[in-house]
Enzyme design. Structure first.
Site, PDB file in Angstrom:
ATOM      1  N   PRO A  16       1.019  -1.215   0.029  1.00 26.07           N
ATOM      2  CA  PRO A  16      -0.244   0.305   0.687  1.00 26.07           C
ATOM      3  C   PRO A  16       0.968   1.349   0.292  1.00 26.07           C
ATOM      4  CG  PRO A  16       0.330  -0.774   2.098  1.00 26.07           C
ATOM      5  CD  PRO A  16       1.153  -2.061   1.599  1.00 26.07           C
ATOM      6  N   MET A  17       0.887   2.040  -0.599  1.00 26.04           N
ATOM      7  CA  MET A  17       1.642   2.909  -1.580  1.00 26.04           C
ATOM      8  C   MET A  17       1.069   4.770  -1.614  1.00 26.04           C
ATOM      9  SD  MET A  17       4.947   1.801  -3.129  1.00 26.04           S
ATOM     10  CE  MET A  17       6.210   3.126  -3.344  1.00 26.04           C
ATOM     11  N   CYS A 128       3.700   3.587   9.618  1.00 29.58           N
ATOM     12  CA  CYS A 128       3.622   5.038   8.726  1.00 29.58           C
ATOM     13  C   CYS A 128       4.274   5.786   9.822  1.00 29.58           C
ATOM     14  CB  CYS A 128       2.522   5.294   8.005  1.00 29.58           C
ATOM     15  SG  CYS A 128       2.526   7.030   7.633  1.00 29.58           S
ATOM     16  N   ASN A 231       8.929  -7.188   3.998  1.00 31.15           N
ATOM     17  CA  ASN A 231       9.039  -6.253   2.954  1.00 31.15           C
ATOM     18  C   ASN A 231       9.849  -5.502   3.287  1.00 31.15           C
ATOM     19  OD1 ASN A 231       6.792  -3.326   3.650  1.00 31.15           O
ATOM     20  ND2 ASN A 231       7.209  -3.684   1.892  1.00 31.15           N
ATOM     21  N   ASP A 233      13.328  -3.445   0.103  1.00 24.97           N
ATOM     22  CA  ASP A 233      14.356  -3.421  -0.379  1.00 24.97           C
ATOM     23  C   ASP A 233      13.811  -5.037  -1.184  1.00 24.97           C
ATOM     24  OD1 ASP A 233      15.103  -1.779   0.015  1.00 24.97           O
ATOM     25  OD2 ASP A 233      16.656  -2.494   1.846  1.00 24.97           O
ATOM     26  N   GLY A 255       7.349  -3.503  -2.680  1.00 22.59           N
ATOM     27  CA  GLY A 255       6.508  -1.354  -3.221  1.00 22.59           C
ATOM     28  C   GLY A 255       7.009  -0.956  -4.575  1.00 22.59           C
ATOM     29  N   ARG A 256       8.489  -0.621  -4.036  1.00 23.09           N
ATOM     30  CA  ARG A 256       9.276   0.210  -4.789  1.00 23.09           C
ATOM     31  C   ARG A 256       9.576  -0.238  -6.312  1.00 23.09           C
ATOM     32  NH1 ARG A 256      13.497   3.159  -1.344  1.00 23.09           N
ATOM     33  NH2 ARG A 256      13.574   1.176  -0.027  1.00 23.09           N
TER      34      ARG A 256
END
Length: 342
Positions: A16-17, A128, A231, A233, A255-256
């Protein structure tokens, strides 16, 4: 039995971003190789509740002629602007809605709401590091308040039949899995995603995947039924599989790795995709963004422009020109006339 129990092992999920995993970007990914689980951007449970109450009051005022009220004075939930974050399509299942708050009653309200909206699960953000979120006692601030964290999980569990999961970090100023993870496990969420950095580390240091081995040991001892997701890298599916194998967790969150590569869950690396296909995906994303998130500023797409338009001759020039586009039509026109398309 929830969808979590039916996932293959290992499994791979979408991170989730904020201002990334919106309805438009999720559609782009879904069409190119879906993750095992979709995630929304996070949304404030307090905001969902209070905006709804404001709209209710406007609706009542509308019966007396308020210009801000819905026609006829009737309240409609679809007028809550925060519900745009929770927009989804039929090809995005299973999908988890991520919420945040420090108030059990707000978490309960939001959990029931996302169940009514047809989501498959609810996830509570407890990682967060945003100062505004932490100031409310939510996000990563909950790492310092395990008792409240447990109350929030139980509030969500009691509000609907949806499976409840948590996304968090391995500690606040230092790794504290013995205390923190144990408390979460005792609340019996369906899954816990561990961003393998502390709040203090933000994303400034490499993710410490070696801590996942300790997390698995604690999980196996305290509550073997809870799935653990790593989660931080994760570069691609090959890297995800290797990290899972080394740590014995059940899943990995990417994510990234999605940036500029909506094919990542199909097992493709960014360099494997032809440039023309990447640029076509960028245009599609911009067009869907305008349709699905019309209230959002088009400039949000600049992060995607940077990710898609890189690594080839003329990339810097094209990227600079695309940054001037104010809508999808302008972006598509710039790409259509650029030499890289010839």
């Amino acid at each position: 039995m929830s969808f979590w129990n039916r996932l293959p092992k290992p499994f791979f999920v979408m991170a989730p971003m904020k201002d990334v995993t919106d309805a438009a970007f999720r559609q782009l990914v879904a069409k190119r190789g879906a993750p095992n689980v979709f995630w929304t951007e996070f949304v404030s449970a307090d905001g969902l509740y209070h905006t709804r109450e404001i709209k209710k009051m406007q609706a009542k005022s509308g019966e007396a002629g308020s210009p801000d009220a819905p026609v006829g004075g009737a309240f409609r939930d679809d007028e809550n602007p925060l519900l745009g974050i929770l927009a989804k399509s039929e090809n995005e299942h299973p999908i988890v809605a991520q919420i945040f708050s420090s108030k059990p009653e707000m978490i309960a309200y939001a959990a029931k709401l996302v169940a009514d909206l047809g989501f498959d699960g609810v996830d509570i953000n407890m990682g967060c590091p945003d100062r505004a979120v932490e100031k409310q006692g939510a996000g990563a601030a909950l790492v310092k308040n395990p008792k409240l964290a447990v109350r929030l999980i139980r509030a969500a569990q009691g509000a609907s039949s949806l499976p409840v999961s948590v996304k968090t970090r391995i500690g606040y100023n230092k790794e504290s899995l013995d205390e923190w993870l144990t408390a979460l496990l005792e609340a019996n969420p369906s899954a816990i995603t561990l961003h393998l950095r502390t709040r203090k580390e933000m994303s400034l240091v490499p993710a410490a995947w070696e801590h996942m081995n300790k997390a698995v040991e604690i999980r196996n001892r305290v509550n073997p039924n809870v799935l653990l997701i790593g989660n931080g890298d994760v570069q691609d599916l090959d890297d995800a599989r290797a990290k899972i194998a080394e740590s014995s967790c059940e899943g990995a969150m990417l994510g990234r790795a999605m940036f500029g590569n909506p094919w990542v869950f199909a097992g493709k690396k960014s360099e494997d995709t032809p440039l023309a296909e990447k640029l076509a995906a960028l245009v599609e994303l911009a067009q869907d963004f305008e349709k699905l998130r019309p209230q959002k500023n088009f400039s949000i797409l600049k992060k995607h422009i940077k990710a898609f338009v890189t690594g080839f001759d003329g990339a810097a020039e094209l990227r600079a020109e695309l940054m001037t586009a104010e809508d999808a039509a302008a972006l598509a026109a710039i790409i259509a006339k650029h030499p890289v398309q010839a």
